[in-house]
Design a protein around this motif. Structure first.
Motif, PDB file in Angstrom:
ATOM      1  N   LYS A 110      -6.457   4.261   5.530  1.00 16.95           N
ATOM      2  CA  LYS A 110      -6.072   5.053   6.310  1.00 16.95           C
ATOM      3  C   LYS A 110      -6.388   4.929   7.711  1.00 16.95           C
ATOM      4  CE  LYS A 110      -3.577   8.656   3.467  1.00 16.95           C
ATOM      5  NZ  LYS A 110      -3.583   9.959   3.151  1.00 16.95           N
ATOM      6  N   THR A 129      -3.204   1.702  -4.054  1.00 25.72           N
ATOM      7  CA  THR A 129      -3.095   3.094  -3.327  1.00 25.72           C
ATOM      8  C   THR A 129      -3.720   2.941  -2.093  1.00 25.72           C
ATOM      9  OG1 THR A 129      -5.039   3.607  -4.607  1.00 25.72           O
ATOM     10  CG2 THR A 129      -3.193   4.267  -5.886  1.00 25.72           C
ATOM     11  N   VAL A 130      -3.359   4.213  -1.200  1.00 20.11           N
ATOM     12  CA  VAL A 130      -3.792   4.170   0.015  1.00 20.11           C
ATOM     13  C   VAL A 130      -5.034   5.055   0.034  1.00 20.11           C
ATOM     14  CG1 VAL A 130      -3.154   4.917   2.533  1.00 20.11           C
ATOM     15  CG2 VAL A 130      -1.506   3.651   1.041  1.00 20.11           C
ATOM     16  N   THR A 131      -6.093   4.722   0.261  1.00 22.42           N
ATOM     17  CA  THR A 131      -7.303   5.545   0.283  1.00 22.42           C
ATOM     18  C   THR A 131      -7.496   5.947   1.768  1.00 22.42           C
ATOM     19  OG1 THR A 131      -8.631   3.552   0.752  1.00 22.42           O
ATOM     20  CG2 THR A 131      -8.168   4.017  -1.547  1.00 22.42           C
ATOM     21  N   ASP A 132      -8.648   6.852   1.823  1.00 17.97           N
ATOM     22  CA  ASP A 132      -8.945   7.265   3.456  1.00 17.97           C
ATOM     23  C   ASP A 132      -9.604   5.895   4.183  1.00 17.97           C
ATOM     24  OD1 ASP A 132      -8.296   9.765   2.700  1.00 17.97           O
ATOM     25  OD2 ASP A 132     -10.369  10.348   2.308  1.00 17.97           O
ATOM     26  N   CYS A 152       6.329   9.925   0.632  1.00 17.61           N
ATOM     27  CA  CYS A 152       5.247   8.892   0.512  1.00 17.61           C
ATOM     28  C   CYS A 152       5.393   7.803   1.855  1.00 17.61           C
ATOM     29  CB  CYS A 152       5.434   8.105  -0.790  1.00 17.61           C
ATOM     30  SG  CYS A 152       6.818   6.912  -0.924  1.00 17.61           S
ATOM     31  N   GLU A 153       3.997   7.273   1.958  1.00 17.15           N
ATOM     32  CA  GLU A 153       4.038   6.318   2.981  1.00 17.15           C
ATOM     33  C   GLU A 153       3.771   4.908   2.475  1.00 17.15           C
ATOM     34  OE1 GLU A 153       0.517   7.532   5.344  1.00 17.15           O
ATOM     35  OE2 GLU A 153       1.778   8.974   6.457  1.00 17.15           O
ATOM     36  N   TYR A 194       0.782  -1.172   0.068  1.00 11.86           N
ATOM     37  CA  TYR A 194       0.070   0.000  -0.108  1.00 11.86           C
ATOM     38  C   TYR A 194       0.805   1.333  -0.137  1.00 11.86           C
ATOM     39  CZ  TYR A 194      -3.561  -3.296   1.384  1.00 11.86           C
ATOM     40  OH  TYR A 194      -4.322  -4.108   1.626  1.00 11.86           O
ATOM     41  N   THR A 195       0.707   2.048  -0.868  1.00 11.54           N
ATOM     42  CA  THR A 195       1.434   3.218  -0.941  1.00 11.54           C
ATOM     43  C   THR A 195       0.854   4.559  -1.304  1.00 11.54           C
ATOM     44  OG1 THR A 195       3.421   4.121  -2.185  1.00 11.54           O
ATOM     45  CG2 THR A 195       1.982   2.285  -3.473  1.00 11.54           C
ATOM     46  N   THR A 196       1.483   5.831  -0.978  1.00 13.49           N
ATOM     47  CA  THR A 196       0.779   6.920  -1.518  1.00 13.49           C
ATOM     48  C   THR A 196       1.856   7.515  -2.597  1.00 13.49           C
ATOM     49  OG1 THR A 196       1.978   7.956   0.286  1.00 13.49           O
ATOM     50  CG2 THR A 196       0.016   7.494   0.945  1.00 13.49           C
TER      51      THR A 196
END
Length: 218
Positions: free
Chosen positions: A139, A133-136, A178-179, A119-121
């Motif tokens: 998170k 992709t990291v969604t809300d 990025c996280e 999972y990445t931003t």
């Protein structure tokens, strides 16, 4: 003895028979039954302890293997390069992800891996191959926020909630803001092949959490 001597011969014989034969035989029988019971109990207790220790060793072995694999991915320069790339479009990210084959080799060669998800931003990243992709919503999940929990809960393909033994760890991408969090799920089929032959019902939990594996689905 005086009372015994005054009894009839038949009654004396019965008393002697009970004292000399019946009571010793009963006592011996009870002793043998209790002794056999204790022997069988100790035998099965030892077998149970042995099976339990074997299951623990298998889980430790699997955990060590998964952690070593995660190290190989997290610290590989190709991983950092893909995650920290300066992309101008989603297509550029997909091209880089398509050329990134490190995870493919692990998934193909290690049957204990159920799935690997990163999972990445990363800007312009998309849900492609092993990347998400990291969604809300992601998170907000506890496992993502902590990135240290080993037990995560997700709906399976049948939309039923299932518990999986997984390694969740953060990947640090130097030079990028990025996280990145990597999740490696252990294959349930692999655990079944290693643990499913036990003659006992096997239940495995992580700490005080829910049961994530059992050789009896019910």
């Amino acid at each position: 003895m005086i009372s015994f001597n005054k009894m009839k011969i038949g009654k004396q014989f019965n008393i002697v028979y009970v004292c000399a034969v019946v009571i010793p035989v009963l006592a011996l029988g009870v002793f043998l039954i209790l002794n056999t019971y204790n022997m069988l109990l100790n035998h099965h207790r030892d077998l149970l302890h042995g099976s339990n220790n074997s299951s623990k060793k298998i889980m430790k072995e699997v955990s060590d293997q998964i952690y070593n694999i995660s190290d190989s991915i997290a610290y590989d320069s190709r991983t950092i390069e893909v995650l920290g790339g300066k992309y101008g479009s989603e297509m550029e990210f997909r091209d880089a992800a398509r050329a990134y084959t490190l995870i493919d080799s692990f998934v193909q060669n290690y049957s204990q891996i159920g799935s690997i998800t990163i999972y990445t931003t990363t800007p312009y990243a998309s849900d492609f191959k092993y990347f998400k992709t990291v969604t809300d919503e992601i998170k907000a999940k506890d496992w993502y926020q902590k990135a240290v929990s080993q037990l995560i809960v997700e709906p399976n393909s049948y939309k039923n909630v299932e518990y999986s033994y997984s390694l969740v760890r953060k990947i640090t991408v130097l030079g990028s803001s990025c996280e990145v969090v990597m999740v490696i799920k252990v294959s349930e089929n692999y655990l079944e092949s290693r643990l499913g032959d036990s003659e006992y019902i096997t239940l495995i939990t992580f700490a005080d959490s829910e049961i994530f594996y059992s050789n009896k689905r019910s």
